[in-house]
Write an enzyme that holds these catalytic residues in place. Structure first.
Site, PDB file in Angstrom:
ATOM      1  CB  SER A  89      -0.940   0.003   1.206  1.00  0.00           C
ATOM      2  OG  SER A  89      -1.956   0.976   0.991  1.00  0.00           O
ATOM      3  CD  GLU A  90      -1.183   3.953  -3.012  1.00  0.00           C
ATOM      4  OE1 GLU A  90      -1.191   2.704  -2.919  1.00  0.00           O
ATOM      5  OE2 GLU A  90      -2.120   4.599  -3.490  1.00  0.00           O
ATOM      6  CG  ASN A  91      -0.601   3.987   3.455  1.00  0.00           C
ATOM      7  OD1 ASN A  91      -0.737   3.023   2.709  1.00  0.00           O
ATOM      8  ND2 ASN A  91      -0.966   3.981   4.709  1.00  0.00           N
TER       9      ASN A  91
END
Lengths: 220, 232, 232, 220
Positions: free
Chosen positions: A46-48
């Site tokens: 997840s890109e966070n």
């Protein structure tokens, strides 16, 4: 019969291969994680800032310091890692992510994608979508083929502001699977029971129909 | 050892003024500098340019500054959870620059690391690239992006020591480390402020050199935006 | 979880061939991939281009490859501790490209992170900038530097797990994390190889996605180049 | 009387201020760390990846994973941190280091510095020197003013290949302290007992001599 959202996700899950790092966008793409075959080694990013994302937590175990890019509470699987946003997008930009699945408002027959802005309506922002589509080796779009006004989202040229250019490889809709090839949308599979005519009517861009178009197969 | 500890958030934000550019860490509501945001509201500084991935929600995070109309320009990648934001943008009170999230992260890091500009593929062929130089490397197209400049960077960490060394927790790390040292003055608020020597030097995410002022936050609500769970 | 464990160094280096470009971690002799270097000697692969901050000493580190004349081109920032190196350079057997150390580090990171090029002030006005684009940002001059490309990256970490996650120790970290994922295939050798789940996800320096193959090294001599001490 | 190397280091230590992060080059600069006043908060960075570098270890406590940029075994002080080389040079390039002290073969009256290469002799490499001189806010050169052949190292134009351009702020030699100003080398202090004439004779570039040139003071 047209697929529902879960079936679209199930069909996309067939694209997963062992060893794949996968980034799933919000919406239908998120559902793909529910259909990963047990024997596959797959990790979700997840890109966070997490690799090795697990399912939602049990009640009472939600952690505000542990969310996904949709701001949902999640868990971390054994072997997971946390990192900053530059490293996260380095994974994406550096093509270390093997598969990106995301939604779209329009896809053109050249593989252009528009999914972040409708002029005149409120603009929420592109988030990480522009980085993802500009960088990913393998982009699959998961979407309904026709919008609420009955217009096809598979177009010759995108009318909406672009998110990325010539980047989409494959599209899975409620009606069919398409690959982007030089000549346009290549019809690869039909949803069970759907006719070529139905699919053709729901495709505004150039559709290439081979002699044989198999139906999708679902093992589950 | 050079100590960075300040007594409280009021001392930590000394020098912040109307019209300044302020980087604010966090993704959604996770890892936002709650204490510094509350102090900005208390101070009432206006016409701020905020660089932050999101703009909070109506009644939390940067939404608190929007309520008071303290933000003039917002630089973010996604601002979708905020009705106040919408109103102010439509009315023209609020200027908005949308930036791809990875570009935003790398522009902060570039400022931190003294890189004035870099090439990235994100946004090529879209309106994000308009007016920017583009260039081909090995047959692929890229956009030239420049480092951000800011007056203050407000970040939140989990643990810190008096030398300003920081350790973040989980996905609340996000943009926080990248903003440290990317502004003239970096202010870090931490849940635990430890004496020098208490942190393992091998486990530090951000060395104290990137932090100018550190303080122990007195309140961390850590609100959850989307509480999603599974049943047992 | 995707597992990256391979049995030993021989499997780890499968596919390495004459003429390839190989990144090698370490600073001086600290943090060098001793097991992989020994295997390169055993394999006898030739005409290598090595990207590494230093070139080892006569009888250790990359010096072992120089002894066997396996290196054709050396890209480094400092090569001063090696008489063999000197001979081969003077005789023209060895090509050398000297790169400022910070530029070398950032060029590795750029390859890792998919940044094709960036601007840095290092080397402006010197022969390092010859033939390169230079550019002014805010009144200061910078040189355009591009990302490195390599076939293999050989790195050494302290602890790793079967998912390829890495933790480095002390100043043996140096270039090692930056080379992970900067080549087609990244091979990590570790002192301790742990099962998945044994490392704290908050303390991982390099996520396993940047590593293709990981193995437990069988020998770490960890030679000290300059033993300096103080008396009690 | 001309200073010895330790006295040069001692004089440079007077430039330290509380709160300074300092990078010391190999040679005379390294000696500066021996003369830090006790009441100053100063931290030393070594560009191979440590902030908060301490003295050499006691016998038996040498750690091969803990060295400085000169490859010497060192220790880490409480509050130290370790990091990779990109972060380390980020500290340098991003001007987070307050003072850099390094040696030189030549310094020009424009503040150019040459310290990495003698054509025709073996080239060892620039290491981190080019990054340091291109980036540092405040660069002090510590060197002997005259080379072994009796030639001044303070020149109009460097004859050796440059390490950096217009970057040196101050020079401390065995004879004097100089600042680089628009017109050339400004004589700031004399070593105890040294005459203007001696200093002038050892300076090949333009020397600016103010009416008053105080002697250096050493409190120790």
């Amino acid at each position: 019969m047209a697929l529902d959202k879960n079936q679209i996700a199930k069909r996309i899950a067939q694209e997963l291969k062992s060893g794949y790092y996968v980034n799933l966008g919000i919406g239908i793409p998120t559902l793909v994680s529910n259909y990963v075959p047990e024997d596959l080694e797959v990790e979700f990013q997840s890109e966070n800032g997490i690799l090795g994302m697990g399912p939602f937590p049990f009640v009472g175990q939600e952690d505000p310091d542990l969310i996904n890019a949709g701001k949902q509470t999640i868990t971390a699987l054994p072997g997971a890692s946390f990192f900053d946003s530059a490293t996260s997008f380095g994974m994406i930009r550096g093509q270390h992510i093997d598969l990106t699945v995301l939604g779209a408002m329009e896809v053109s027959e050249k593989g252009d994608i528009a999914n972040w802005k409708i002029p005149g309506k409120l603009v929420k922002g592109m988030g990480g979508a522009m980085d993802l589509v500009a960088s990913a080796k393998n982009i699959i779009v998961a979407m309904m083929q026709v919008n609420r006004s009955g217009e096809s989202k598979l177009v010759s040229h995108c009318s909406l502001p672009l998110t990325g250019v010539a980047c989409v490889k494959r599209i899975v809709t409620e009606l069919a699977v398409f690959d982007i090839v030089k000549e346009g949308f290549l019809l690869v599979e039909r949803a069970p029971g759907e006719t070529i005519e139905t699919i053709q009517n729901a495709t505004a861009g150039t559709l290439i129909v081979p002699d044989q178009v198999p139906e999708m197969r679902f093992s589950l | 050892m050079i100590t960075k500890t300040v007594r409280d958030v009021t001392v930590a934000l000394q020098g912040i003024q109307n019209g300044m550019t302020v980087m604010v860490g966090g993704f959604g509501l996770s890892g936002i500098p709650e204490n510094a945001i509350a102090e900005l509201v208390r101070l009432g500084v206006k016409n701020l340019t905020c660089i932050s991935n999101n703009a909070g929600i109506d009644d939390f995070g940067l939404g608190l500054l929007l309520q008071k109309k303290q933000i003039n320009t917002m630089i973010a990648s996604y601002v979708g959870e905020n009705a106040l934001f919408e109103q102010q943008m439509i009315s023209g009170e609020l200027k908005v620059t949308l930036t791809p999230q990875g570009t935003l992260a790398e522009k902060c890091r570039a400022a931190q690391m003294g890189i004035p500009a870099f090439y990235t593929p994100a946004g090529y062929g879209t309106e994000v690239a308009e007016g920017k130089e583009t260039r081909e490397f090995d047959g692929k197209h890229y956009v030239l992006e420049t480092a951000y400049k800011a007056d203050f960077a407000l970040v939140k960490a989990w643990k810190g020591d008096e030398a300003g060394n920081l350790i973040f927790r989980g996905t609340s790390r996000n943009f926080n480390p990248l903003m440290c040292g990317a502004a003239q003055i970096t202010v870090a608020e931490v849940e635990e402020l430890l004496p020098v020597g208490a942190l393992n030097p091998n486990e530090i995410h951000i060395p104290g050199i990137f932090v100018n002022r550190i303080f122990k936050g007195i309140q961390f609500e850590k609100r959850i935006e989307q509480r999603t769970v599974q049943s047992k």
